[in-house]
Motif scaffolding. Sequence first.
Motif, PDB file in Angstrom:
ATOM      1  N   ILE A 193      88.838 -67.490 106.386  1.00  0.00           N
ATOM      2  CA  ILE A 193      89.232 -66.276 105.669  1.00  0.00           C
ATOM      3  C   ILE A 193      87.982 -65.561 105.169  1.00  0.00           C
ATOM      4  O   ILE A 193      87.087 -66.186 104.580  1.00  0.00           O
ATOM      5  CB  ILE A 193      90.131 -66.610 104.457  1.00  0.00           C
ATOM      6  N   ARG A 194      87.922 -64.244 105.378  1.00  0.00           N
ATOM      7  CA  ARG A 194      86.878 -63.430 104.781  1.00  0.00           C
ATOM      8  C   ARG A 194      87.549 -62.208 104.157  1.00  0.00           C
ATOM      9  O   ARG A 194      88.380 -61.556 104.782  1.00  0.00           O
ATOM     10  CB  ARG A 194      85.849 -62.972 105.828  1.00  0.00           C
ATOM     11  N   PHE A 195      87.178 -61.912 102.920  1.00  0.00           N
ATOM     12  CA  PHE A 195      87.815 -60.793 102.229  1.00  0.00           C
ATOM     13  C   PHE A 195      86.755 -59.845 101.676  1.00  0.00           C
ATOM     14  O   PHE A 195      85.629 -60.245 101.366  1.00  0.00           O
ATOM     15  CB  PHE A 195      88.722 -61.295 101.100  1.00  0.00           C
ATOM     16  N   ALA A 196      87.141 -58.596 101.553  1.00  0.00           N
ATOM     17  CA  ALA A 196      86.221 -57.573 101.054  1.00  0.00           C
ATOM     18  C   ALA A 196      85.945 -57.808  99.562  1.00  0.00           C
ATOM     19  O   ALA A 196      86.839 -58.201  98.808  1.00  0.00           O
ATOM     20  CB  ALA A 196      86.815 -56.186 101.262  1.00  0.00           C
ATOM     21  N   PRO A 197      84.728 -57.547  99.120  1.00  0.00           N
ATOM     22  CA  PRO A 197      84.358 -57.777  97.714  1.00  0.00           C
ATOM     23  C   PRO A 197      84.873 -56.651  96.803  1.00  0.00           C
ATOM     24  O   PRO A 197      84.097 -55.937  96.156  1.00  0.00           O
ATOM     25  CB  PRO A 197      82.832 -57.821  97.770  1.00  0.00           C
ATOM     26  N   VAL A 198      86.183 -56.499  96.737  1.00  0.00           N
ATOM     27  CA  VAL A 198      86.785 -55.399  95.967  1.00  0.00           C
ATOM     28  C   VAL A 198      86.621 -55.576  94.462  1.00  0.00           C
ATOM     29  O   VAL A 198      86.853 -54.645  93.702  1.00  0.00           O
ATOM     30  CB  VAL A 198      88.277 -55.246  96.303  1.00  0.00           C
ATOM     31  N   TYR A 199      86.225 -56.774  94.044  1.00  0.00           N
ATOM     32  CA  TYR A 199      86.050 -57.034  92.611  1.00  0.00           C
ATOM     33  C   TYR A 199      84.764 -56.398  92.084  1.00  0.00           C
ATOM     34  O   TYR A 199      84.553 -56.344  90.864  1.00  0.00           O
ATOM     35  CB  TYR A 199      86.007 -58.542  92.358  1.00  0.00           C
ATOM     36  N   ARG A 200      83.890 -55.957  92.988  1.00  0.00           N
ATOM     37  CA  ARG A 200      82.627 -55.357  92.568  1.00  0.00           C
ATOM     38  C   ARG A 200      82.776 -53.844  92.395  1.00  0.00           C
ATOM     39  O   ARG A 200      83.440 -53.174  93.193  1.00  0.00           O
ATOM     40  CB  ARG A 200      81.526 -55.613  93.607  1.00  0.00           C
ATOM     41  N   GLN A 201      82.141 -53.323  91.370  1.00  0.00           N
ATOM     42  CA  GLN A 201      82.080 -51.883  91.206  1.00  0.00           C
ATOM     43  C   GLN A 201      81.139 -51.319  92.273  1.00  0.00           C
ATOM     44  O   GLN A 201      80.057 -51.862  92.505  1.00  0.00           O
ATOM     45  CB  GLN A 201      81.587 -51.520  89.810  1.00  0.00           C
ATOM     46  N   ALA A 202      81.557 -50.252  92.933  1.00  0.00           N
ATOM     47  CA  ALA A 202      80.821 -49.709  94.078  1.00  0.00           C
ATOM     48  C   ALA A 202      79.367 -49.409  93.726  1.00  0.00           C
ATOM     49  O   ALA A 202      79.067 -48.791  92.702  1.00  0.00           O
ATOM     50  CB  ALA A 202      81.505 -48.434  94.567  1.00  0.00           C
TER      51      ALA A 202
END
Length: 624
Positions: A180-189
């Motif tokens: 599984i690989r997921f986008a780092p959406v927890y980071r502020q852009a």
Amino acid sequence: MRSAPAADAYADDEWLNDIISCLAEGKSVRRDLPGGGRLHIDRPLPFLCVHIAEDDAEPVARDIAQANAAYLIAPHAPVAIKVIDAVAKAMRGRFGSFAVFDLGELTQDRFLTEDSPFLPPFEIAIWSSDDMVEAAECFSSAISDSEARFRTPKVERVTTPPYREDIELARVMRLSTLAIRFAPVYRQAGTDNAYPELREQLVAMIFDAGLKAMASFIESGGILTLKTHRALGRRAFVDAVTRVDRSIDEVASSFDFLLAVTPINAEAAFEAFRANGDHPAFLYRPLTVQIESAKRKLYSISFDHLEDPVLYQLYREKQHELDLQLSLLSFRQKPQFVEFGRALYGPVEPSLLDEARMILAHLANIDADDDGNADNAIADSGYVQARALNMIAAYQTQLDEFEVSVELRDDLPSGLMVSGHRLLISSATLMDKKRVDPLLSHEIGVHLLTYFNGSAQGLRLFRTGLAGYEGMQEGLAVFAEYLSGGMTTARLRLIAARVVGCASMLNGASFSQTYSILVDEYNFSSPAAFNLVLRLYRGGGLAKDAIYLRGLLALLAHLRTGGALEPFWMGKIAASHFTVMQELAERGLLRLPAVRPLFLETEEGRARLAVARSGMRPIDMIQK
């Protein structure tokens, strides 16, 4: 599938030989690895969660991996491959099958652009070996069914492993693999700053989906029989949990909230009120805690290494509750007190107020003090103390450690209360003798029983109480009075009147106005109305007393739908924690109750419970 190398192939790796020996003997493993990383296996399982990344480059993937009962974190592939080979050999020998659940983060959140008119979905890439297709579908379904509060996950199946070239474990090792690989959406852009709430949500969502996928692999292969996927979770507390637990308990035990907001001059205040009708001047004990210092200590507690999302959430909730309690104490006898109390205990919901008014209307014109029976024998504080000691002795036959300090106190209003392992009895107490044992079932059979059962769980949190536990705890305690054969008209009227009085207080009525409502509209005597209103206006206005009827209604609804009582005896928990307690019990982290309520050991008590399970309202609980 390639066979794992024999132990002598690792002759130069003493650390690895130690791991192999522990695995061969079925022991738990928690071992830091050369060059960084850790292997943690709290019991033999047919899968290993793996995360390979340098330092803290992918912190959320690391947190998800660490939440598992069996995980490997490593900065580089060579050491990881050695460890996975060793674990795979041991677990295939035990279970016949073994799988790797490989977690990592994508390098960028490619769906999020500066000109996005709204928050787009975020990417989750899935790759599986041929024998893990069903597990991959299970993971995908679990993610799709999850409740996303910010951005919706978009799951994509990929045809090649989503790894960096140097760590293609599936290709190198030829193991059953779900990657599984997921986008780092927890980071502020554009920054390394995180969205904390989104980070917690992401950890919980992917962790749960991963367990479901591994459960699918295990059950489809006939490897183990599982009651729930959560049974694959941890069965041992790491040291960090114990440290957090002790730290939270130190703050919680540094003050006694209810004693701090209970007046010490109830009798004198009543006499003054009868004389002039003004809002009585209540006196309180000096605070034993320095609020700012306690809050600093509370928020200095680090939850970073708990490695268990469930426990993390329980301790975070308790931290917030203690913060609210400390804030309440800091505003004792000030106008802000009532609003912090509303935040802690909630408002009086319209449906709850309607139920309370219905009860009072149904039982109108009945003397609330004596149930209409002037011949009832009266018990004083000495009699209550003697009966309490007898009941405590009966519970000690089940558990030697059921050691309760029974104290007669001159600084309490008439009645009883529990503080930790102490039963406090006001020396001014006078009550119908028939009410003594049911009331002791309330205080000893529920409040103290769950304190000692919670103590036996190994974490003090379960004896102190999970956040929001008081509503269900008081509902159970009132229900215990019914199971003991002691739910009288007067008692039920009192519980309903507390809700009506609490609504009046929260709506801004004065002490004397709420008192008049109880006396003039609901036929309460002057002493009974005063004691009730005192409880409501203590500290500056405490919304706690609405929780008795609210908790009772929640419990009756729980029983009506077939809910069990057993988890509620394990410690002090809220209704919202029922499934959490079941999960922790399934994982082996909680013990069965060390002590069982005496009122459920009688035929009468069990018969009353059966009636409640068939469906009842509070008004149906009255016993003649």
